[in-house]
Design a protein around this motif. Structure first.
Motif, PDB file in Angstrom:
ATOM      1  N   ASP C  29       6.698  -2.075   0.343  1.00 51.83           N
ATOM      2  CA  ASP C  29       7.570  -2.768  -0.613  1.00 51.83           C
ATOM      3  C   ASP C  29       7.749  -1.944  -1.882  1.00 51.83           C
ATOM      4  O   ASP C  29       7.923  -2.488  -2.963  1.00 51.83           O
ATOM      5  N   SER C  30       7.766  -0.648  -1.712  1.00 52.14           N
ATOM      6  CA  SER C  30       7.728   0.257  -2.853  1.00 52.14           C
ATOM      7  C   SER C  30       9.000   0.232  -3.680  1.00 52.14           C
ATOM      8  O   SER C  30       8.976   0.503  -4.870  1.00 52.14           O
ATOM      9  N   THR C  31      10.133  -0.101  -3.099  1.00 55.48           N
ATOM     10  CA  THR C  31      11.381  -0.102  -3.867  1.00 55.48           C
ATOM     11  C   THR C  31      11.753  -1.495  -4.361  1.00 55.48           C
ATOM     12  O   THR C  31      12.777  -1.656  -5.027  1.00 55.48           O
ATOM     13  N   THR C  32      10.941  -2.484  -4.015  1.00 52.32           N
ATOM     14  CA  THR C  32      11.202  -3.836  -4.502  1.00 52.32           C
ATOM     15  C   THR C  32      11.393  -3.809  -6.011  1.00 52.32           C
ATOM     16  O   THR C  32      10.531  -3.321  -6.733  1.00 52.32           O
ATOM     17  N   SER C  33      12.539  -4.344  -6.476  1.00 52.07           N
ATOM     18  CA  SER C  33      12.810  -4.233  -7.904  1.00 52.07           C
ATOM     19  C   SER C  33      12.314  -5.430  -8.695  1.00 52.07           C
ATOM     20  O   SER C  33      12.204  -5.356  -9.905  1.00 52.07           O
TER      21      SER C  33
ATOM     22  N   ASP F  29       5.205   0.253 -10.883  1.00 50.58           N
ATOM     23  CA  ASP F  29       3.995   0.227 -10.042  1.00 50.58           C
ATOM     24  C   ASP F  29       4.331   0.568  -8.602  1.00 50.58           C
ATOM     25  O   ASP F  29       3.684   0.098  -7.668  1.00 50.58           O
ATOM     26  N   SER F  30       5.288   1.438  -8.449  1.00 51.01           N
ATOM     27  CA  SER F  30       5.853   1.700  -7.128  1.00 51.01           C
ATOM     28  C   SER F  30       4.878   2.424  -6.200  1.00 51.01           C
ATOM     29  O   SER F  30       4.970   2.296  -4.986  1.00 51.01           O
ATOM     30  N   THR F  31       3.942   3.187  -6.727  1.00 51.15           N
ATOM     31  CA  THR F  31       3.014   3.919  -5.852  1.00 51.15           C
ATOM     32  C   THR F  31       1.693   3.193  -5.679  1.00 51.15           C
ATOM     33  O   THR F  31       0.809   3.689  -4.966  1.00 51.15           O
ATOM     34  N   THR F  32       1.559   2.038  -6.321  1.00 44.83           N
ATOM     35  CA  THR F  32       0.333   1.256  -6.163  1.00 44.83           C
ATOM     36  C   THR F  32       0.045   1.050  -4.684  1.00 44.83           C
ATOM     37  O   THR F  32       0.901   0.539  -3.959  1.00 44.83           O
ATOM     38  N   ARG F  39       3.693  -3.764 -12.997  1.00 41.75           N
ATOM     39  CA  ARG F  39       5.009  -3.682 -13.633  1.00 41.75           C
ATOM     40  C   ARG F  39       5.229  -4.830 -14.620  1.00 41.75           C
ATOM     41  O   ARG F  39       6.053  -4.715 -15.524  1.00 41.75           O
ATOM     42  N   PHE F  78      12.592   2.006  -9.328  1.00 36.79           N
ATOM     43  CA  PHE F  78      11.588   1.876  -8.277  1.00 36.79           C
ATOM     44  C   PHE F  78      12.021   2.685  -7.065  1.00 36.79           C
ATOM     45  O   PHE F  78      13.196   2.683  -6.692  1.00 36.79           O
ATOM     46  N   GLY F  79      11.105   3.357  -6.483  1.00 37.61           N
ATOM     47  CA  GLY F  79      11.442   4.116  -5.296  1.00 37.61           C
ATOM     48  C   GLY F  79      11.914   5.524  -5.626  1.00 37.61           C
ATOM     49  O   GLY F  79      12.213   6.302  -4.736  1.00 37.61           O
ATOM     50  N   ASP F  80      11.997   5.862  -6.915  1.00 36.28           N
ATOM     51  CA  ASP F  80      12.352   7.239  -7.282  1.00 36.28           C
ATOM     52  C   ASP F  80      11.357   7.702  -8.344  1.00 36.28           C
ATOM     53  O   ASP F  80      11.602   7.623  -9.549  1.00 36.28           O
TER      54      ASP F  80
END
Lengths: 283, 283, 283, 283, 283, 283
Positions: C29-33, F29-32, F39, F78-80
């Motif tokens: 769920d890494s891109t979840t905004s 917190d995208s890499t958590t 976040r 997120f995701g970038d």
């Protein structure tokens, strides 16, 4: 070809025949008189174990270097206490017979009775070291003899006077404290201060180590059904466990009374995982 | 001089001798196989009942105009199923003997068995109207005959074929549905569509009405141990209950399986309170 | 000798070689905004699946009669979107190559892209049936092309105009609705009313069925990161899924966006388990 | 140079002088008699508003195209009801004087009294359209005249008979329903069925629209202090609000009684945000 | 004949005429400026008290040996602060007049003012020992004089300089600390270090002991509206309370600011119950 | 005319040009890899900051006397990961260029890398003081180099050997501890015992102070994604932070890893607010 989904406690991937230690879960809380939920303890610990590491900076050891097998949870019959205890006893007995050490994850504290039966059958000279907030020495609870509140009393019926050492106790009926003080058990209230001399006495003896996690202060372990303020800290408990493992012959052990839903943030489950890692490394 | 602290369900302040209806709680969930917590149902309902009113705009009646006595909760022995059921049976029997209608608040659904025994002893022609998501028709559950999953099967052993009418059922083992379809019970899956014709048949007959609140859709009643999507709405259940009360002779009733901690916002408990008010007014 | 701990979705105990359907989890769920947590969806579903039964009274079928293999969760790299999608694509491709149908449990909706790539590689004529509250048609989200908010747009780049059918959509930017209406996708807002005619068109065609569970009304499914009021009911979704399976050739499917911690009472997870059971039985 | 942190409801970034509508929060719940927490409603709505979009597929309009200014929350004195109501009245009066429409976010329902005072001062012919589960018609509550349970009664003292239209009411004391039925207010119990004819009567008249969000069924809106089963659905409420805006001259409006902590998953707050978006677009 | 449902704090079942101590609840939190919920404190404590025992291993005493009467909760008017304080004062005055000691369970800290008024009327030489994280010495809070943030300031107006001893204080406006340091109160910041010498001064004097439970560190007591890190431990507070009871003439006491919903796991409520047990045994 | 809604951390209302310190949030917190939610940290801190005071009794200083500007949260993709770190670096660089000190609120710990890049560009002799439970020294995490688990390793690539001082570390892979011990960083396990001598070495040197709040024991700070039992207390951390500020030249600082939803009672957020106040006053 793909693998079936296997889920074990972190770092417990040894083959059964190689394992020195065998984990199993006893997800039972049917006699819990206050807040239930300890049945979900073992499963939560497996899942959350991936939040900790296999390496311990306390002992400078790694689960990857030892051999532990996780045999999963028993399927126990709620509402049939006797059959549940029989199933626990059988599982522990198999592991002991195969020359391995059982480490049981409760569940309510009553499950200890099943595993103690198996350990006592093998080790007639068994002693119990018991860490807990509660004395668990009632003769019955609302008429029931097989209740979490009576578990150490039932163990005493197997082992007899002077074989049970209790630490951290800070709750019970007046009669339980009286009964203990008549030579039935050696009870240290509130803390571990007398643990060193106890361990001197127990050196080399076969010991069943049972840890009711509510011996911890609720500040560090709120995820349990009957939190009792005024308990020990994680580090005190950790070093007590390490000492017991280092100075006696622990033949079996258990961790009980994690009720994960009561601490949804997860700190209690994470603490239990960490303590289990340290216990496994110390055994 | 001050009064002792008394806590009853809202509007249930009649004297015992004047009461037509007597409430009691059966806070038991020892055989619950999934998420426990129904033991806290009756106490939660008393406390939260002060968030609703005594007046019903649905029936244009007020609890203040009828006589209900709240006798509190039984103290039941966890881990001793038989004695718990005996205590429930005794309480229900006393109330029935005194010419009043017992309304029991569970607890898990197994508690119904105790009250049905008392009601059947008084009314040999007793019928059961059963609202539930689950069939509860297993012969045993992991070997245990006295389990929530078997409660209607046990009631069938008392009443025999053709005396039990089930509505809303949407979960069970294949064998339970088969067994029911062999003439054991009259089972309506999913909804109440056939209720009117059932009530025509039951007109004037003594009826035990047992409501497992998980017959409701979890959207309206998430505070229960085994939520099953696809259930009935509050208004559907309300009108079904009112119909049963209006068209048959309900001699005893119960509401079960509220586990308040599973819906901490309180909507489920509030709904259960409202349904109880309507049931009391309709009886 | 004891077994290693195996945990599969209920009733999914077939051997791989016998299985017609293979489950796997994509806990990402890494891109979840907005609110993350969908990564915990697949594991929660396995654990909670034991609260439902293997038998469906809706279809009168039982998971015990069909052959499903649960291959567990992928270990995906948070913070490296491309590699995560590659791993998903590989897993789906292996299953398809072995002549089985992949059913993926998300995770955020972006994971669908990986599985669609694998399915489109095998089935050049692939169509997508998409149930969701959100259009997911953005070209980028804060500059990121690989985002949950863009997943159907990315799928469109693979399949082209007229191959994607969206239902239940009730949220998006104005530009997403405009873009869809230019013939890119067939979008039905709010409900499933036009599903029957769509299925007539798709009869016999290879279909990827992707279900973002937030298509459901939050009353029944609050355990998701971006709840949108005004959604469909469980029964509407259930019958829509059954229809798609009955009238087209579903070659792969997924259920996404369960974030179990957002509905701690467990109703959302239980609903997802039940829907998965029905999907598996219908495939 | 960097900007100070500004936080407004999504899409409400107009300059004050350009704005047609001005939002403000009245974070007050001091007289709440059951579960407090509505004070946190406005702040939660601002934060969660970024989970929805500015575009409405229901109305095909976008907040970006209209001019709304968010003036933030009042700082109200807990424990001093009169001064809190005065502060609310002042804020509403300023906005009205500047030729804009105030939209207030409660707080408990009592805050409506302050804004109604300001609106009635400007519009002597003011009518109130009131959506609520509770009648709010008590003369006093435990002796207090300024209580959430009395707010519509207090408004009636300003406006007089026949100017208040209530919908969705399903809870209150018997005396409140009696009082209403004596011509004080026009009360529609349970639903909106008579709304169309009411709106015909109110065509062109100045209307204060007050929405106690607990008019919704708790399945869709559990985040409120006194949930009442049997309420209306989101879509029913949405279309009722749109109708009122389309067919009368709404001069001021409010949304009340969101208590976000009672629905920690966030669905209730998200629903309130969506309803506010639709209200702003419809005004 | 059955008994009406009575619910008292565990072990508080004495008859009123025999009781030396009388408990009552003041479920009020209307002026709470941050997170409300203390109104639910007394009820939660009664219910959860059955998770502890009547016996204290700290004092080797048992509640069964002393006579305490639990007179339940006052029904206080939210939104009418003056009348609420009057009702509290009356209840405390009756208990004192009857020669018993009132022990009040809050509610927010403002309730102390009512009980102090009653105690000061009886004991002109009354002193206050105050354990708290917050100074509570503001002259007003947003214009309100009767606010939790002003309660000790209001008590000072009754008692005058040098009669109030504050411990554990670690939060307040600069002006509050200044005002105290001008001889108004004796304030010990952060801990209990100077308690022994204070108690020497107060030997034999009539003391009102007021405990705002947020004096505890939030690690042990998170269930309160305004948690302040850096507080005292349970054992430090326990021994401080025991010392005050042993060395002065405590004529009345209270425990305040438990907001049980903020610690849903129940540790805070359990701690409060245990502290109350110890207080009752020590009085 | 009304003001737009502005929300800053309490007492941070200075104009930008006057400010010595500038706050900003990095809600990422995208890499958590375990439990996300950090976040939401900065926003929660702003809102909850109104539960503490601007005055510190620890330092006898008041935020009202110093000049802090709160520039709000960055909007990060997120995701970038790369673009997110670039945006953080830019914000920190602007603040530093303008002669002010940046204080960043995370977010996951990875955000530190962005701010360290900016600080190192300005101060070639930069040192890092790092308080954390976890070593964060992995070279990669499941292949990703830009992960929270690698952040200090990445910082080491900028600063080189002997420039990073770690305290409180109690979790990591064996290889991380080995790598540190080869002279890469100076690591103090478990506590702050060697902090004084470190600060003597660092006197007058430019220091980046990075605080991963999980260095605290979970008893005081459970609101974090990876709680590790056995941590430091709030007071230990507070005095360590004050010492670093007093004895070195702290040019930038951050507080990370508050995940507020994991401690819904709010104690963790309140602690973080208090620590930030003290840090701002000490800088």
């Amino acid at each position: 070809m793909l693998n079936r989904n296997i889920e074990t406690f972190i770092g417990c991937g040894a083959a059964y025949r190689d394992a020195k230690i065998v984990l199993f879960g006893a997800p039972y809380d049917s006699t819990t008189s206050f807040r239930p939920g300890a049945r979900f303890g073992p499963r939560a610990m497996r899942g959350e174990s991936f939040g900790i590491e296999t390496y311990s900076p306390y002992q400078d050891k790694d689960l990857e270097d030892i051999a532990v097998f996780d045999s999963g949870d028993l399927e126990l019959s709620f509402g049939d206490v006797k059959s549940a205890l029989r199933d626990i006893e059988k599982r522990a007995a198999v592991i002991i017979k195969d020359g391995k050490k059982p480490v049981m994850l409760g569940g309510e504290h009553l499950v200890t009775l099943g595993a103690v039966r198996a350990a006592a059958a093998k080790h007639p000279d068994l002693h119990i070291v018991h860490f807990d907030a509660h004395a668990d020495l009632r003769d019955d609870y609302l008429g029931a003899k097989l209740s979490h509140a009576c578990v150490i009393r039932r163990c005493h019926e197997i082992l007899g006077d002077g074989r049970i050492y209790q630490f951290g106790i800070r709750s019970g009926e007046r009669s339980e404290f009286r009964w203990a003080s008549e030579g039935r058990t050696a009870m240290r209230k509130f803390d571990f201060e007398t643990l060193p001399e106890t361990l001197t006495k127990l050196a080399g003896k076969p010991v069943y180590l049972t840890v009711d996690l509510d011996v911890l202060d609720p500040s560090q372990f709120s995820g349990t059904g009957t939190p009792e303020a005024g308990g020990v800290s994680f580090l005190e408990l950790l070093y007590a466990v390490l000492e017991v493992c280092a100075r006696t012959d622990v033949v079996a052990a258990d961790l009980n009374e994690l009720a994960p839903a009561l601490d949804p943030g997860g700190s209690s489950t994470a603490l239990a995982c960490k303590l289990l890692r340290e216990l496994l490394l110390a055994l």
